[in-house]
Structure formats: C-alpha cells, structure tokens
Design a protein around this motif. Structure first.
Motif, PDB file in Angstrom:
ATOM      1  N   LEU A  98      55.539 -41.605  -2.141  1.00 24.81           N
ATOM      2  CA  LEU A  98      55.083 -40.660  -1.124  1.00 24.81           C
ATOM      3  C   LEU A  98      56.244 -40.216  -0.263  1.00 24.81           C
ATOM      4  O   LEU A  98      57.238 -40.926  -0.086  1.00 24.81           O
ATOM      5  CB  LEU A  98      54.010 -41.309  -0.259  1.00 24.81           C
ATOM      6  N   CYS A  99      56.086 -39.087   0.302  1.00 19.42           N
ATOM      7  CA  CYS A  99      57.088 -38.508   1.203  1.00 19.42           C
ATOM      8  C   CYS A  99      57.126 -39.305   2.487  1.00 19.42           C
ATOM      9  O   CYS A  99      56.074 -39.639   3.058  1.00 19.42           O
ATOM     10  CB  CYS A  99      56.759 -37.029   1.486  1.00 19.42           C
ATOM     11  N   ASP A 100      58.346 -39.604   2.950  1.00 24.15           N
ATOM     12  CA  ASP A 100      58.485 -40.409   4.163  1.00 24.15           C
ATOM     13  C   ASP A 100      58.192 -39.603   5.424  1.00 24.15           C
ATOM     14  O   ASP A 100      57.991 -40.201   6.488  1.00 24.15           O
ATOM     15  CB  ASP A 100      59.899 -40.983   4.253  1.00 24.15           C
ATOM     16  N   ASP A 135      51.932 -37.195   2.638  1.00 24.87           N
ATOM     17  CA  ASP A 135      50.800 -36.586   1.957  1.00 24.87           C
ATOM     18  C   ASP A 135      51.129 -36.246   0.505  1.00 24.87           C
ATOM     19  O   ASP A 135      50.263 -36.315  -0.370  1.00 24.87           O
ATOM     20  CB  ASP A 135      50.364 -35.307   2.689  1.00 24.87           C
ATOM     21  N   SER A 136      52.356 -35.880   0.237  1.00 23.61           N
ATOM     22  CA  SER A 136      52.735 -35.419  -1.104  1.00 23.61           C
ATOM     23  C   SER A 136      53.698 -36.411  -1.739  1.00 23.61           C
ATOM     24  O   SER A 136      54.297 -37.263  -1.061  1.00 23.61           O
ATOM     25  CB  SER A 136      53.393 -34.037  -1.022  1.00 23.61           C
ATOM     26  N   ASP A 137      53.829 -36.227  -3.053  1.00 22.51           N
ATOM     27  CA  ASP A 137      54.752 -37.077  -3.792  1.00 22.51           C
ATOM     28  C   ASP A 137      56.179 -36.626  -3.531  1.00 22.51           C
ATOM     29  O   ASP A 137      56.469 -35.427  -3.491  1.00 22.51           O
ATOM     30  CB  ASP A 137      54.468 -37.017  -5.295  1.00 22.51           C
ATOM     31  N   ALA A 138      57.053 -37.623  -3.354  1.00 22.52           N
ATOM     32  CA  ALA A 138      58.454 -37.322  -3.067  1.00 22.52           C
ATOM     33  C   ALA A 138      59.206 -37.119  -4.371  1.00 22.52           C
ATOM     34  O   ALA A 138      59.050 -37.895  -5.324  1.00 22.52           O
ATOM     35  CB  ALA A 138      59.075 -38.458  -2.266  1.00 22.52           C
ATOM     36  N   GLY A 139      60.054 -36.095  -4.413  1.00 21.96           N
ATOM     37  CA  GLY A 139      60.895 -35.839  -5.572  1.00 21.96           C
ATOM     38  C   GLY A 139      62.347 -35.738  -5.202  1.00 21.96           C
ATOM     39  O   GLY A 139      63.223 -35.687  -6.069  1.00 21.96           O
ATOM     40  N   LYS A 140      62.654 -35.661  -3.891  1.00 17.21           N
ATOM     41  CA  LYS A 140      64.003 -35.528  -3.392  1.00 17.21           C
ATOM     42  C   LYS A 140      64.296 -36.691  -2.436  1.00 17.21           C
ATOM     43  O   LYS A 140      63.395 -37.386  -1.968  1.00 17.21           O
ATOM     44  CB  LYS A 140      64.203 -34.201  -2.654  1.00 17.21           C
ATOM     45  N   ARG A 141      65.601 -36.835  -2.145  1.00 20.32           N
ATOM     46  CA  ARG A 141      65.997 -37.880  -1.200  1.00 20.32           C
ATOM     47  C   ARG A 141      67.245 -37.430  -0.483  1.00 20.32           C
ATOM     48  O   ARG A 141      68.215 -36.986  -1.088  1.00 20.32           O
ATOM     49  CB  ARG A 141      66.281 -39.205  -1.925  1.00 20.32           C
ATOM     50  N   CYS A 142      67.218 -37.544   0.864  1.00 17.28           N
ATOM     51  CA  CYS A 142      68.372 -37.224   1.687  1.00 17.28           C
ATOM     52  C   CYS A 142      69.255 -38.468   1.763  1.00 17.28           C
ATOM     53  O   CYS A 142      68.827 -39.518   2.275  1.00 17.28           O
ATOM     54  CB  CYS A 142      67.934 -36.780   3.082  1.00 17.28           C
ATOM     55  N   GLU A 143      70.492 -38.359   1.254  1.00 16.78           N
ATOM     56  CA  GLU A 143      71.375 -39.516   1.236  1.00 16.78           C
ATOM     57  C   GLU A 143      71.920 -39.854   2.621  1.00 16.78           C
ATOM     58  O   GLU A 143      72.349 -40.981   2.852  1.00 16.78           O
ATOM     59  CB  GLU A 143      72.545 -39.255   0.293  1.00 16.78           C
ATOM     60  N   VAL A 153      65.840 -40.880   3.433  1.00 22.74           N
ATOM     61  CA  VAL A 153      64.395 -40.688   3.432  1.00 22.74           C
ATOM     62  C   VAL A 153      64.023 -39.948   2.157  1.00 22.74           C
ATOM     63  O   VAL A 153      64.809 -39.157   1.599  1.00 22.74           O
ATOM     64  CB  VAL A 153      63.928 -39.900   4.669  1.00 22.74           C
ATOM     65  N   ASN A 154      62.812 -40.229   1.659  1.00 26.50           N
ATOM     66  CA  ASN A 154      62.271 -39.558   0.488  1.00 26.50           C
ATOM     67  C   ASN A 154      61.492 -38.318   0.951  1.00 26.50           C
ATOM     68  O   ASN A 154      60.680 -38.399   1.893  1.00 26.50           O
ATOM     69  CB  ASN A 154      61.367 -40.498  -0.302  1.00 26.50           C
ATOM     70  N   LEU A 155      61.727 -37.223   0.283  1.00 26.19           N
ATOM     71  CA  LEU A 155      61.148 -35.945   0.730  1.00 26.19           C
ATOM     72  C   LEU A 155      60.395 -35.280  -0.411  1.00 26.19           C
ATOM     73  O   LEU A 155      60.816 -35.346  -1.573  1.00 26.19           O
ATOM     74  CB  LEU A 155      62.250 -35.021   1.221  1.00 26.19           C
ATOM     75  N   SER A 157      61.601 -31.131   1.937  1.00 22.43           N
ATOM     76  CA  SER A 157      63.004 -30.973   1.556  1.00 22.43           C
ATOM     77  C   SER A 157      63.529 -29.611   2.003  1.00 22.43           C
ATOM     78  O   SER A 157      64.650 -29.499   2.526  1.00 22.43           O
ATOM     79  CB  SER A 157      63.166 -31.128   0.048  1.00 22.43           C
ATOM     80  N   GLN A 158      62.727 -28.525   1.810  1.00 19.45           N
ATOM     81  CA  GLN A 158      63.124 -27.194   2.258  1.00 19.45           C
ATOM     82  C   GLN A 158      63.228 -27.150   3.778  1.00 19.45           C
ATOM     83  O   GLN A 158      64.158 -26.558   4.329  1.00 19.45           O
ATOM     84  CB  GLN A 158      62.139 -26.163   1.751  1.00 19.45           C
ATOM     85  N   ALA A 159      62.282 -27.780   4.459  1.00 16.22           N
ATOM     86  CA  ALA A 159      62.324 -27.802   5.925  1.00 16.22           C
ATOM     87  C   ALA A 159      63.541 -28.589   6.406  1.00 16.22           C
ATOM     88  O   ALA A 159      64.152 -28.251   7.426  1.00 16.22           O
ATOM     89  CB  ALA A 159      61.043 -28.417   6.462  1.00 16.22           C
ATOM     90  N   HIS A 160      63.888 -29.632   5.709  1.00 19.47           N
ATOM     91  CA  HIS A 160      65.044 -30.444   6.074  1.00 19.47           C
ATOM     92  C   HIS A 160      66.330 -29.634   5.966  1.00 19.47           C
ATOM     93  O   HIS A 160      67.248 -29.799   6.787  1.00 19.47           O
ATOM     94  CB  HIS A 160      65.109 -31.673   5.144  1.00 19.47           C
ATOM     95  N   ARG A 161      66.388 -28.731   4.981  1.00 20.89           N
ATOM     96  CA  ARG A 161      67.575 -27.890   4.829  1.00 20.89           C
ATOM     97  C   ARG A 161      67.636 -26.779   5.893  1.00 20.89           C
ATOM     98  O   ARG A 161      68.725 -26.319   6.238  1.00 20.89           O
ATOM     99  CB  ARG A 161      67.591 -27.251   3.436  1.00 20.89           C
ATOM    100  N   ARG A 162      66.471 -26.327   6.379  1.00 19.77           N
ATOM    101  CA  ARG A 162      66.452 -25.225   7.337  1.00 19.77           C
ATOM    102  C   ARG A 162      66.846 -25.669   8.739  1.00 19.77           C
ATOM    103  O   ARG A 162      67.304 -24.868   9.536  1.00 19.77           O
ATOM    104  CB  ARG A 162      65.068 -24.570   7.366  1.00 19.77           C
ATOM    105  N   GLN A 163      66.651 -26.983   9.028  1.00 21.41           N
ATOM    106  CA  GLN A 163      66.988 -27.457  10.367  1.00 21.41           C
ATOM    107  C   GLN A 163      68.504 -27.485  10.536  1.00 21.41           C
ATOM    108  O   GLN A 163      69.246 -27.882   9.635  1.00 21.41           O
ATOM    109  CB  GLN A 163      66.408 -28.852  10.600  1.00 21.41           C
TER     110      GLN A 163
END
Length: 582
Positions: free
Chosen positions: A129-131, A135-143, A147-149, A154-160
């Motif tokens: 699950l996304c950290d 609610d959704s399954d995580a497929g990405k991870r911020c090194e 955190v699992n995204l 993941s898109q929101a994490h890049r926009r910030q």
C-alpha cells in the motif's frame, strides 16, 4: 473492508508465504521473530544485540529484579514487569540482559528488522500500500524520503517544490537491486524523520525535538556525524572483533573436528567393545558348557558308584537274610535230629557270612549325600579362548583317615607359652583339599587332672589347611583329639607333653652337682632346688664324676653340652672350681 483489517489480512498472507518458503530451519528469515515465529511487530534490540518483538520481550519471566526508587515489587506485577528495570534471559543466547528503567519501551527499535520486513513484503506476490494515501497499491518509491508511493502520490510528490528533486524509482527495480530502506520516523512526532543527532544526549532526533526538547543542546546533521561514529564502530569491528571472530571460528572448527574425531574414536571403541563382549560371552558360554559336562560326568560317576554300592548291599542283604531265615526256621521248626543233621552246612554258611560277608558301616555309605559337589564361582578356572574365566566344579571329599598333622606343637608344649600345629585335610587319594569350610573339632584335655582342658583356636586358611593354636596353663600330659566330620584324623588322639615353664636360676652356682657338693651325688642350689649328681666325668679330670653337666633347680631340669662355668671362663687351668653369682 477497513484499512486496519486490510493490513492485518495482508500481514497474515505474507506470514503464510514466509513460513512456507522458510520451512528449512537453517534458512530462517531475518524478518521473523525467533520467539513467536511471526513477522516482526515493533522489533526491539536487547543489549546483547538480539532482536525480538516488544510483546515477546514483555512476556519473558524476569530472571532477577533491580530496585527502582528504593522499591522491590512482586514479579507477578505486570505493570512492574513491563515498566521497571528488571533482568531477563535472552531467548537467543541465554545471556542476562538488563532492561532500562522505562521497561521494554525504552529499548532501541531495530529499524533494520523493519527494512527486512518491508523487503520480505516485496519478495512475495502481495500488494504494497501507498505510505501517503494508504488507499492504492504502491508501485514507486522515493529513495530520499524512503516512502512507497502509488502513481497518483508519485506525480504529486514530483510537483511539490520541496520534493521535486527527489529520486523516484520503480519498486521492482529497487527490489532487484536490494536497495530497499524505510525512513526512521520520530516516535513523538509522527511523520517527522530522525535527521539530527544530539551529542549531549547521544540520541537521534527530528527537527521538532531539536527545537523543543533539545534546543539548548548541540545538534548536528546525521550526515555530518555518521563518519565519526561509523568509524568508531568500524574500528571496533575491524581491529578488535573481526580478528577475534576469525580466531573463534578457527577454534570452533577445531572443536568440531575434535568432536568428529571423538565420535569416530568412540564408534571404533564401541565396535571393539561389542566384539570383545561377543567373544567373551562366547568364551563364558563355552566354559559354562564345559562345567555342565563336568557336572554331568561327575553325576554319572557318582551314580555308577551308588549303583555298585546298592548292588553289593542288596547281594549282601539277600545272602544274610537267606542264612538268617534258614537258621531261624531250622531252630524253630526242626527237631533235634534235623538240627543236628543240618548243623554242619548251616554253621559253615553262617561262619562264611560272618567272616567274609560285606558289612559296611552306614556312615561310610554316601557320607556327604553329594554335598561334597559344589560350585565355586570366584575361583579361577584358567583361560578359555584366550579369556580368563572363573568358576569351577569342586568334587573332592575329605577323608579323615588321610588327613595329616604338621608341626611339633601337637606333641610338645611349654606351660604358659603359645603352641600351634597345622591340620591338612586330604581326600581319599591323599591330595590336599583346595578349599576350607570343613567341620573341624579339636579337643585338648589333661589326662590326669579331671576338668582341666585347654581351649583351642582353629583358623581356616581357605586352602584345605587349618592352623590350631593353644596356650596351656598347667604342665603335664594332655590328650589331643583332632576330628574332621566327627571322625579322628590320622594319628588322633595325640599325646601332648606340656613341660613346666623355664625359670632362671638365682643364687650361687657351681659347674655341676659333683663339684659343688664335694663329691656327693646331690647338692642344694641357692634357690633351695635340688641338683642331682651323676657318674660320668665332667671333663675336669675327676674320675667317676658326673661329666655331662646338668642340674635341676627351681623345679626345672636343664641340660647343657658342657660346663656352664667353663663357658663363662670361670674354671681355673688346673680344673679348680669357681663360683659365680647369677
């Protein structure tokens, strides 16, 4: 389904897969607690550096307890066990470890174990699950944030603006590269990562903790101090512990080799012992068969002897009964003429039966009732198949008429002095009995004085010989009875001559009675004892003079081979006598 239930189901599926894949004990997963065998939940590091779930540590019985605030509480107090500073035994190494005063919660959290749990989660086909949204399954991870995204987060994490420069990788790529870690978050401020290190408190803290609880302390970035503290740990490992680890491993290998050699040696010796036992058992069995054959041969021999005795006795009984019946019938029913006419043949037959008939005494027929046959289990029987064995069949029977007496103590003795002689028991062939235990009776009685007897002590030497000792209190002639099995031995009864006890002379003495009495046949000793004279020359040149010096004094007679005073150098060259005072 709620989020908590979904996470619980997710963990149960993960544990089921882990337990199935880790069935081999030697390949235990680092994400599984060694106590509950489940995935780590709040893993804590004990002072011995072994990790277990916090609840598993709380359930350990306290080994001992330390006084906290001057109080000592009962071990059954759960709150006390949970929060007080007690000592427990590590489930892994069985070492005594002290819990901090705050209890299990005060132990350091093992974040590496949490990383292992996360890594194990990705190794199986389970959803992560996304950290952020959960609610959704995580497929990405911020090194950077660890955190699992999910795709949206993941898109929101890049926009910030603050996180736009962070490196975001695919979970599958990170899984294949083994670069999976989780952020270390503050337990007091959820969501805040521990990025600072407080030097005075020796504690990692978050930004909020540094601004509040540690605002007067010197806090540095974890990246700035990691080299110093990491080098210290590395130095301890490389310089001290790693060489010791190599030595311990080498020592352990040697111990393992020694154990293997010991086991091999023990197996070899066990085989030798079993082979020896089988051979020894075979030798004992052969010896047993030999003893049984000897016993059977002896039984047959004795049985044949008894059959022969029985036949002889039956024949003698028949002959004597026939003669007695005929004679009694002749005397009872015959007339005078009939008796006189048959007298000749009757008397000849009866005389023949009386003179030459078989007439053994009842005690000589099977006297021991086979009691002479015995088994001696402790006696050496030589060797059988190279093994020493014990146990013999003894079949000798003592024959009193063949027993002998050794020693002069059976014939001569001295008043008040201990005398002894030896009785040697023998069988009918004259061979010495190989064992003792025979019924021996010794009686020593004065022949002239009634009621005067000497107590005799009989010592069994165990080889068929017996030492008889006695101490007579009076002089005289004694009758010595030595009996075995209530029968006299050869030469018994003996005559024991007990002489009076020798007493030293006292007073003034001369060389002999003739010289001391001036030629008289008798002289009086200084102790008033009479010294009879003689008629043989004493060697002093006196004709018709008692020559073999002898005297009686104090009631004892003593003879000497030459003159006493001559031995003492008290005789003059001309043979004149001198006296000596003793």
């Amino acid at each position: 389904m709620s989020l908590c239930k979904e996470r619980l189901v997710h963990e149960e599926k993960l544990e089921a897969v882990l337990n199935k894949s880790n069935g081999d004990i030697g390949k235990k997963s680092k994400a599984v607690c060694g106590v509950c065998s489940r995935m780590y939940r709040d893993p804590k590091i004990l002072p011995c550096l072994h990790t277990f779930c916090a609840d598993c540590i709380r359930q350990r019985e306290p080994f001992s307890e330390r006084r906290v605030n001057g109080e000592r509480r009962s071990p059954d107090d759960y709150t006390h066990r949970r929060n007080s500073g007690s000592t427990i035994l590590c489930p892994e190494c069985d070492s005594e470890v002290d819990l901090p005063p705050s209890g299990v919660d005060g132990l350091t959290t093992d974040h590496l174990a949490l990383d292992e749990v996360f890594a194990e989660t990705l190794l199986v086909d389970c959803k992560v699950l996304c950290d952020l949204c959960s609610d959704s399954d995580a497929g990405k991870r911020c090194e950077v944030c660890c955190v699992n995204l999910c795709d949206f987060c993941s898109q929101a994490h890049r926009r910030q603006k603050r996180t736009s420069s962070h490196s975001i990788q695919s979970l599958q790529e990170l899984k294949s590269q083994g670069r999976l870690t989780r952020p270390v978050l503050c337990s007091l401020h959820p969501g805040q990562e521990l990025r600072l290190f407080c030097e005075p408190c020796d504690l990692t803290v978050c930004l909020e903790c540094a601004a509040t609880f540690h605002r007067d302390h010197h806090c540095s970035s974890a990246h700035e101090v990691i080299s110093h503290h990491g080098d210290r740990i590395r130095d301890l490992v490389v310089r001290s512990l790693r060489p010791r680890l190599g030595r311990l491993e080498e020592s352990l290998r040697r111990v393992d080799t020694s154990q293997e050699v010991l086991q091999a040696r023990a197996d070899t010796l066990a085989s030798e012992v079993r082979a020896f036992a089988r051979s020894y058992a075979s030798a004992v069995e052969a010896h047993c068969c030999s003893l049984l054959r000897s016993l059977e041969d002896l039984r047959l021999q004795r049985r044949n002897q008894l059959h022969l005795q029985k036949a002889q006795l039956q024949q003698a009984l028949s002959d004597i009964r026939g003669g007695v019946d005929f004679a009694e019938r002749l005397l009872t029913c015959g007339s005078d003429a009939e008796i006189l006419s048959a007298k000749g043949v009757t008397v000849r037959r009866l005389m023949n039966l009386v003179e030459s008939g078989f007439d053994p005494h009842p005690t000589t027929v099977a006297p021991d009732n086979a009691s002479s046959i015995c088994f001696l289990p402790q006696e050496s029987a030589g060797e059988v198949k190279g093994f020493p064995v014990v146990g013999v069949i003894h079949a000798k029977t003592v024959d009193p008429s063949k027993c002998t007496i050794q020693g002069e103590g059976v014939e001569r003795g001295r008043e008040g002095q201990r005398g002894e002689f030896t009785l040697v028991c023998r069988d009918s062939s004259g061979e010495q009995m190989g064992r003792g235990g025979g019924p021996v009776l010794v009686s020593i009685v004065h022949k002239e004085r009634k009621g005067c007897s000497v107590e005799a002590a009989v010592v069994d030497k165990g080889d068929g010989s017996y030492v008889v000792s006695y101490t007579p209190s009076e002089a005289g002639l004694y009758s010595v009875w030595v009996c075995v099995k209530a029968q006299h031995v050869q030469g018994s009864p003996f005559v024991l001559n007990v002489k009076k006890k020798f007493r030293r002379h006292h007073g003034i003495f001369h060389c002999c009675s003739f010289c001391s009495s001036g030629g008289a046949k008798e002289a009086r000793c200084g102790c008033t004892g009479t010294m009879p004279g003689g008629f043989q020359g004493c060697g002093h040149g006196h004709k018709g003079h008692p020559g073999k010096p002898h005297w009686s004094c104090c009631g004892s007679v003593v003879e000497a081979s030459e003159c006493v005073l001559h031995n003492l150098g008290s005789v003059s060259p001309r043979g004149h006598l001198r006296t000596v005072e003793l």
